[in-house]
Design a protein around this motif. Structure first.
Motif, PDB file in Angstrom:
ATOM      1  N   ARG A  69      12.013  -4.289   6.755  1.00 48.10           N
ATOM      2  CA  ARG A  69      11.376  -4.925   8.085  1.00 48.10           C
ATOM      3  C   ARG A  69      10.707  -3.617   8.781  1.00 48.10           C
ATOM      4  O   ARG A  69       9.799  -3.918   9.491  1.00 48.10           O
ATOM      5  CB  ARG A  69      12.759  -5.322   8.899  1.00 48.10           C
ATOM      6  CG  ARG A  69      12.118  -6.473   9.911  1.00 48.10           C
ATOM      7  CD  ARG A  69      13.243  -6.883  10.661  1.00 48.10           C
ATOM      8  NE  ARG A  69      13.970  -7.938  10.033  1.00 48.10           N
ATOM      9  CZ  ARG A  69      13.740  -9.278   9.695  1.00 48.10           C
ATOM     10  NH1 ARG A  69      12.855  -9.714  10.880  1.00 48.10           N
ATOM     11  NH2 ARG A  69      14.344 -10.079   9.525  1.00 48.10           N
TER      12      ARG A  69
ATOM     13  N   ILE B 161       7.827  -9.989  14.318  1.00 50.09           N
ATOM     14  CA  ILE B 161       8.277  -9.406  12.873  1.00 50.09           C
ATOM     15  C   ILE B 161       9.589  -8.830  13.088  1.00 50.09           C
ATOM     16  O   ILE B 161      10.414  -9.148  12.279  1.00 50.09           O
ATOM     17  CB  ILE B 161       7.263  -8.042  12.428  1.00 50.09           C
ATOM     18  CG1 ILE B 161       5.763  -8.681  12.574  1.00 50.09           C
ATOM     19  CG2 ILE B 161       7.616  -7.480  11.265  1.00 50.09           C
ATOM     20  CD1 ILE B 161       4.876  -7.670  12.437  1.00 50.09           C
TER      21      ILE B 161
ATOM     22  N   ASP C 278      -2.936 -14.878   1.604  1.00 47.24           N
ATOM     23  CA  ASP C 278      -3.585 -13.936   0.459  1.00 47.24           C
ATOM     24  C   ASP C 278      -4.393 -14.671  -0.688  1.00 47.24           C
ATOM     25  O   ASP C 278      -5.263 -14.119  -1.368  1.00 47.24           O
ATOM     26  CB  ASP C 278      -2.428 -13.142  -0.264  1.00 47.24           C
ATOM     27  CG  ASP C 278      -2.219 -11.900   0.666  1.00 47.24           C
ATOM     28  OD1 ASP C 278      -3.122 -11.504   1.575  1.00 47.24           O
ATOM     29  OD2 ASP C 278      -1.421 -10.915   0.410  1.00 47.24           O
TER      30      ASP C 278
ATOM     31  N   ASN D 111       7.469 -10.859   4.160  1.00 51.18           N
ATOM     32  CA  ASN D 111       7.347 -11.327   2.848  1.00 51.18           C
ATOM     33  C   ASN D 111       6.318 -10.809   2.006  1.00 51.18           C
ATOM     34  O   ASN D 111       6.414 -10.240   0.957  1.00 51.18           O
ATOM     35  CB  ASN D 111       7.172 -12.739   2.773  1.00 51.18           C
ATOM     36  CG  ASN D 111       8.134 -13.511   3.554  1.00 51.18           C
ATOM     37  OD1 ASN D 111       9.078 -13.288   3.407  1.00 51.18           O
ATOM     38  ND2 ASN D 111       7.821 -14.724   4.256  1.00 51.18           N
ATOM     39  N   THR D 112       5.212 -10.127   2.672  1.00 49.36           N
ATOM     40  CA  THR D 112       4.107  -9.626   2.258  1.00 49.36           C
ATOM     41  C   THR D 112       4.492  -8.016   1.923  1.00 49.36           C
ATOM     42  O   THR D 112       4.180  -7.572   0.555  1.00 49.36           O
ATOM     43  CB  THR D 112       2.692  -9.513   3.225  1.00 49.36           C
ATOM     44  OG1 THR D 112       2.603 -10.644   3.835  1.00 49.36           O
ATOM     45  CG2 THR D 112       1.628  -9.059   2.243  1.00 49.36           C
TER      46      THR D 112
ATOM     47  N   PRO E 155      -2.948 -10.701   9.673  1.00 51.63           N
ATOM     48  CA  PRO E 155      -2.138 -10.116   8.822  1.00 51.63           C
ATOM     49  C   PRO E 155      -0.804 -10.395   8.608  1.00 51.63           C
ATOM     50  O   PRO E 155       0.035  -9.955   7.657  1.00 51.63           O
ATOM     51  CB  PRO E 155      -2.111  -8.359   9.274  1.00 51.63           C
ATOM     52  CG  PRO E 155      -3.547  -8.497  10.029  1.00 51.63           C
ATOM     53  CD  PRO E 155      -3.599  -9.863  10.851  1.00 51.63           C
ATOM     54  N   ILE E 156      -0.202 -10.871   9.871  1.00 50.97           N
ATOM     55  CA  ILE E 156       1.128 -11.562   9.543  1.00 50.97           C
ATOM     56  C   ILE E 156       1.496 -13.142   9.086  1.00 50.97           C
ATOM     57  O   ILE E 156       2.796 -13.313   9.014  1.00 50.97           O
ATOM     58  CB  ILE E 156       1.999 -11.301  10.865  1.00 50.97           C
ATOM     59  CG1 ILE E 156       1.447 -12.363  11.973  1.00 50.97           C
ATOM     60  CG2 ILE E 156       1.945  -9.900  11.475  1.00 50.97           C
ATOM     61  CD1 ILE E 156       2.435 -12.516  13.123  1.00 50.97           C
TER      62      ILE E 156
ATOM     63  N   ARG F   4       6.551  -8.510  -1.481  1.00 52.71           N
ATOM     64  CA  ARG F   4       5.798  -8.737  -2.695  1.00 52.71           C
ATOM     65  C   ARG F   4       4.928  -7.610  -3.144  1.00 52.71           C
ATOM     66  O   ARG F   4       4.866  -7.077  -4.334  1.00 52.71           O
ATOM     67  CB  ARG F   4       4.430  -9.786  -2.332  1.00 52.71           C
ATOM     68  CG  ARG F   4       3.474 -10.059  -3.126  1.00 52.71           C
ATOM     69  CD  ARG F   4       2.580 -11.121  -2.956  1.00 52.71           C
ATOM     70  NE  ARG F   4       1.725 -11.568  -4.237  1.00 52.71           N
ATOM     71  CZ  ARG F   4       0.650 -12.185  -4.127  1.00 52.71           C
ATOM     72  NH1 ARG F   4       0.305 -12.987  -2.980  1.00 52.71           N
ATOM     73  NH2 ARG F   4      -0.060 -12.447  -5.365  1.00 52.71           N
TER      74      ARG F   4
ATOM     75  N   VAL G  71       2.643  -6.202   9.674  1.00 54.68           N
ATOM     76  CA  VAL G  71       2.470  -7.453   8.592  1.00 54.68           C
ATOM     77  C   VAL G  71       3.680  -7.964   8.374  1.00 54.68           C
ATOM     78  O   VAL G  71       4.883  -7.604   8.934  1.00 54.68           O
ATOM     79  CB  VAL G  71       1.981  -6.678   7.122  1.00 54.68           C
ATOM     80  CG1 VAL G  71       0.671  -6.089   7.164  1.00 54.68           C
ATOM     81  CG2 VAL G  71       3.069  -5.712   6.633  1.00 54.68           C
ATOM     82  N   ASN G  72       3.572  -9.202   7.644  1.00 56.85           N
ATOM     83  CA  ASN G  72       4.837  -9.793   7.264  1.00 56.85           C
ATOM     84  C   ASN G  72       5.911  -9.459   6.469  1.00 56.85           C
ATOM     85  O   ASN G  72       5.419  -8.609   5.558  1.00 56.85           O
ATOM     86  CB  ASN G  72       4.005 -11.270   6.674  1.00 56.85           C
ATOM     87  CG  ASN G  72       5.144 -12.356   6.609  1.00 56.85           C
ATOM     88  OD1 ASN G  72       5.909 -12.409   6.144  1.00 56.85           O
ATOM     89  ND2 ASN G  72       4.257 -13.481   7.124  1.00 56.85           N
TER      90      ASN G  72
ATOM     91  N   ILE H  94      -3.708  -8.763   1.711  1.00 55.34           N
ATOM     92  CA  ILE H  94      -2.864  -7.758   2.524  1.00 55.34           C
ATOM     93  C   ILE H  94      -1.698  -7.123   1.532  1.00 55.34           C
ATOM     94  O   ILE H  94      -1.505  -5.844   1.815  1.00 55.34           O
ATOM     95  CB  ILE H  94      -2.195  -8.501   3.579  1.00 55.34           C
ATOM     96  CG1 ILE H  94      -2.963  -9.155   4.521  1.00 55.34           C
ATOM     97  CG2 ILE H  94      -1.239  -7.308   4.456  1.00 55.34           C
ATOM     98  CD1 ILE H  94      -4.115  -8.544   5.183  1.00 55.34           C
ATOM     99  N   TYR H  95      -1.139  -7.643   0.455  1.00 51.56           N
ATOM    100  CA  TYR H  95      -0.168  -7.060  -0.449  1.00 51.56           C
ATOM    101  C   TYR H  95      -0.998  -5.943  -0.896  1.00 51.56           C
ATOM    102  O   TYR H  95      -0.192  -5.019  -1.447  1.00 51.56           O
ATOM    103  CB  TYR H  95       0.759  -7.899  -1.253  1.00 51.56           C
ATOM    104  CG  TYR H  95      -0.278  -8.588  -2.304  1.00 51.56           C
ATOM    105  CD1 TYR H  95      -0.124  -7.856  -3.462  1.00 51.56           C
ATOM    106  CD2 TYR H  95      -1.075  -9.726  -2.326  1.00 51.56           C
ATOM    107  CE1 TYR H  95      -0.929  -8.505  -4.720  1.00 51.56           C
ATOM    108  CE2 TYR H  95      -1.860 -10.241  -3.243  1.00 51.56           C
ATOM    109  CZ  TYR H  95      -1.763  -9.562  -4.584  1.00 51.56           C
ATOM    110  OH  TYR H  95      -2.416  -9.930  -5.547  1.00 51.56           O
TER     111      TYR H  95
ATOM    112  N   ALA I 281       7.289  -3.340   7.647  1.00 52.53           N
ATOM    113  CA  ALA I 281       6.504  -4.628   8.148  1.00 52.53           C
ATOM    114  C   ALA I 281       5.979  -4.296   9.651  1.00 52.53           C
ATOM    115  O   ALA I 281       5.130  -4.779  10.210  1.00 52.53           O
ATOM    116  CB  ALA I 281       7.555  -5.775   8.145  1.00 52.53           C
TER     117      ALA I 281
END
Lengths: 124, 236
Positions: A36, B170, B211, A47-48, B191-192, A51, A44-45, A9-10, A39
């Protein structure tokens, strides 16, 4: 935003942002949305996203200003370079696939020209 | 890196039947973790052991604290509202949470209620399945804790509610808090997820970074998870 679950994902987040920079939706010096918010927008997260941004900073394409947020680099040449890299990656993939079908360089060029010509006709 | 959860050699039996054995699991702060496994694999049991409402063998440390009685103050678990009568209004349930949990943040709850479009004057009996799940999520995320356990928050609800719930996760998960989301269907939340934990054969069968799965195997999370059942992928 739909992601390909087979690709990290990153990497896909980086590609989304790179595309916006190359097409000018995100101009040099533009402020990126908060981590945020990105995100949430991309589903998505956090953290991702961090990254992805971290790698973009290492590559010198995004700069971080303490307390102000993240910005697209002001060096337009860096974006041009990025575009060239992405173009070459795509061309390389297409070329390798055609080469694997035993096409010569001339045939590859000819089929690409033919495709563009036909595509032009369809557009009219 | 601080660990929010450290499980060592956990086992649990019910009526002499082994439900879980030799469970070792460490989760770092700030992660969103998918807890995957078939129905009946022991996902809910594992969550109940972490909260301290079920007792097994071995040790479970939440924020370094191994005393089960203390876990409730570190962990917010999606309880299914079974303790309330069908006539109870949603805002009365929130009042109860406020009283029982000192970490329940009323302002956060109001924000979540607005975002998830919940009518708090409704009685529990009047809630649709999707709405009830949203109420549970709002109550669970309104607490300010280090570990959130969401037990199958997406089962049987419509896709719009699902998307809202994913967005609320999120938006409202505190940066340093860890969240465990159990599901037997992973594709929509893939994805999360930072990491996935697969419960199979009565234990933690696999624990991977999402990942890293995509990078190492070139496959999606759903496909990887399914492959564990076909035994075609080496795991560790």
């Amino acid at each position: 935003m739909q992601f390909d679950d087979k690709v990290p994902i990153y990497i896909q987040i980086k590609n989304v942002l790179y595309q916006e920079m190359i097409t000018g939706q995100l101009a040099p010096g533009a402020k990126l949305p908060a981590v945020r918010q990105l995100a949430v927008d991309l589903t998505v997260n956090v953290n991702t996203v961090q990254r992805a941004l971290g790698e973009m900073m290492t590559a010198g394409i995004v700069t971080s200003q303490r307390g102000k947020g993240n910005f697209v680099t002001l060096e337009a040449s860096r974006i041009t370079q990025l575009k060239e890299q992405l173009v070459m990656t795509q061309v390389e993939q297409a070329y390798e696939q055609l080469h694997a079908l035993n096409l010569t360089d001339e045939e590859i060029m000819a089929s690409l020209k033919q495709y563009i010509a036909q595509r032009g006709q369809q557009d009219d | 890196m601080t660990n929010v959860l450290a499980i060592d050699q956990l086992g649990y039996k019910h009526n002499f039947k082994t439900i879980l054995h030799d469970v070792d699991l460490t989760l770092e702060a700030g992660k969103i973790v998918g807890l995957l496994g078939e129905n009946g694999a022991g996902k809910t049991t594992l969550m109940r052991l972490i909260t301290g409402s079920a007792k097994g063998t071995g040790t479970i440390a939440v924020c370094g604290d191994t005393q089960a009685a203390h876990h409730r103050s570190h962990v917010s678990f999606t309880e299914q509202l079974r303790g309330f009568t069908a006539n109870t209004r949603v805002d009365r349930v929130a009042d109860f949470y406020r009283t029982v949990y000192p970490d329940f943040d009323g302002a956060r709850f109001e924000e979540l209620v607005t975002f998830l479009q919940i009518d708090t004057s409704l009685k529990l009996a009047a809630l649709s399945k999707g709405m009830k799940e949203k109420v549970i999520i709002a109550l669970t995320l309104a607490r300010q804790v280090n570990l959130y356990l969401l037990d199958e928050p997406f089962s049987g609800i419509d896709s719009m509610s699902r998307k809202r719930i994913i967005s609320s996760i999120i938006k409202w998960k505190p940066d340093d808090a860890t969240m465990v989301i159990s599901d037997h269907y992973v594709s929509e939340i893939a994805p999360i997820l930072d990491e996935i934990v697969v419960v199979k054969d009565q234990t933690v069968y696999a624990h991977k970074e999402s990942d890293a799965v995509r990078e190492e195997f070139g496959m999606g999370i759903e496909a990887y998870y399914e492959s564990l059942y076909e035994g075609s992928v080496q795991h560790d």
